[in-house]
Motif scaffolding. Structure first.
Motif, mmCIF file in Angstrom:
data_model
loop_
_atom_site.group_PDB
_atom_site.id
_atom_site.type_symbol
_atom_site.label_atom_id
_atom_site.label_comp_id
_atom_site.label_asym_id
_atom_site.label_seq_id
_atom_site.Cartn_x
_atom_site.Cartn_y
_atom_site.Cartn_z
ATOM 1 N N ARG A 159 7.144 5.301 0.092
ATOM 2 C CA ARG A 159 6.309 5.184 -1.107
ATOM 3 C C ARG A 159 5.015 4.437 -0.794
ATOM 4 N NH1 ARG A 159 5.850 2.067 -6.100
ATOM 5 N NH2 ARG A 159 7.028 0.374 -5.194
ATOM 6 N N HIS A 160 5.104 3.388 -0.007
ATOM 7 C CA HIS A 160 3.911 2.608 0.317
ATOM 8 C C HIS A 160 2.999 3.323 1.306
ATOM 9 C CE1 HIS A 160 4.406 -1.237 -1.790
ATOM 10 N NE2 HIS A 160 5.681 -0.907 -1.781
ATOM 11 N N LYS A 161 3.547 4.172 2.160
ATOM 12 C CA LYS A 161 2.722 4.898 3.133
ATOM 13 C C LYS A 161 2.018 6.108 2.532
ATOM 14 C CE LYS A 161 4.356 3.979 7.717
ATOM 15 N NZ LYS A 161 3.277 4.231 8.636
ATOM 16 N N ILE A 162 2.464 6.554 1.382
ATOM 17 C CA ILE A 162 1.969 7.818 0.841
ATOM 18 C C ILE A 162 0.593 7.717 0.212
ATOM 19 C CG2 ILE A 162 2.930 7.862 -1.506
ATOM 20 C CD1 ILE A 162 3.017 10.584 1.174
ATOM 21 N N THR A 163 0.204 6.557 -0.245
ATOM 22 C CA THR A 163 -1.116 6.429 -0.873
ATOM 23 C C THR A 163 -1.650 5.019 -0.694
ATOM 24 O OG1 THR A 163 -2.367 6.909 -2.886
ATOM 25 C CG2 THR A 163 -0.250 5.812 -3.180
#
Length: 189
Positions: A159-163
């Motif tokens: 989740r943190h790497k996606i945006t």
């Protein structure tokens, strides 16, 4: 006082560089992003006359199109049947490239996930390009699911790497997509 001005100019310079990259990716580069080097990419709609260039540059063997017409959602899913057909026809002209339509709402159904896993489980389909209309919603969500299922990332890592930034994005705490990813349970062992 001079130090304070220097710091302000450094911050402004960094913001301009990061903002310029964001503008390039969003408006010129079709929100194209590498998820896993040489293996998985995500994007927004790539004009049919540019698809072959991306396929050649990144050696893409499969395109997973998450769009479908008739959603009635002109903001998040402004898909037009002619655009989907034009893309499919353009991809069919490129030898050795598979086109998969896995039309999905902003939150995938179990049928969407089953179809997605079938595509991603086949090593012959790689490298894969996952895309939706804007490249910042469904394509990012499915990319996070890919990272959880196939790369062993935790839900929070994916989740943190996606945006960037996560704060105030559609993947932030309390948002539909953010909460979906936080609660997501792996389907593959």
């Amino acid at each position: 006082m001079k130090l304070k001005k220097k710091i302000i100019w450094i911050v402004v310079g960094i913001a301009a560089i990061l903002g310029g990259k964001h503008i390039y990716d969003r408006h010129i580069n079709n929100n194209f992003m590498e998820i896993t080097e040489g293996k998985v990419y995500k994007s927004g709609v790539i004009p049919p006359d540019e698809i072959a260039d991306y396929v050649a540059k990144y050696h893409i063997k499969s395109i997973v199109d998450l769009r479908f017409p008739g959603t009635g959602d002109d903001i998040n899913n402004p898909e037009v049947p002619q655009e989907l057909i034009a893309e499919k026809v353009a991809v069919e002209k490129i030898q050795g490239v598979n086109y998969f339509n896995n039309g999905s709402d902003q939150i995938p159904t179990e049928a969407n996930l089953t179809s997605f896993f079938k595509i991603m489980d086949n090593p012959d389909n790689y490298p894969v390009l996952i895309h939706c209309y804007h490249g910042i919603g469904r394509a990012q969500l499915y990319s996070a699911i890919y990272r959880i299922e196939y790369e062993g990332m935790t839900n929070e890592e994916a989740r943190h790497k996606i945006t960037f930034p996560l704060l105030f994005s559609s993947f932030d705490d309390g948002t539909e997509k953010g909460e979906y990813l936080k609660a997501y349970r792996k389907h593959h062992p």
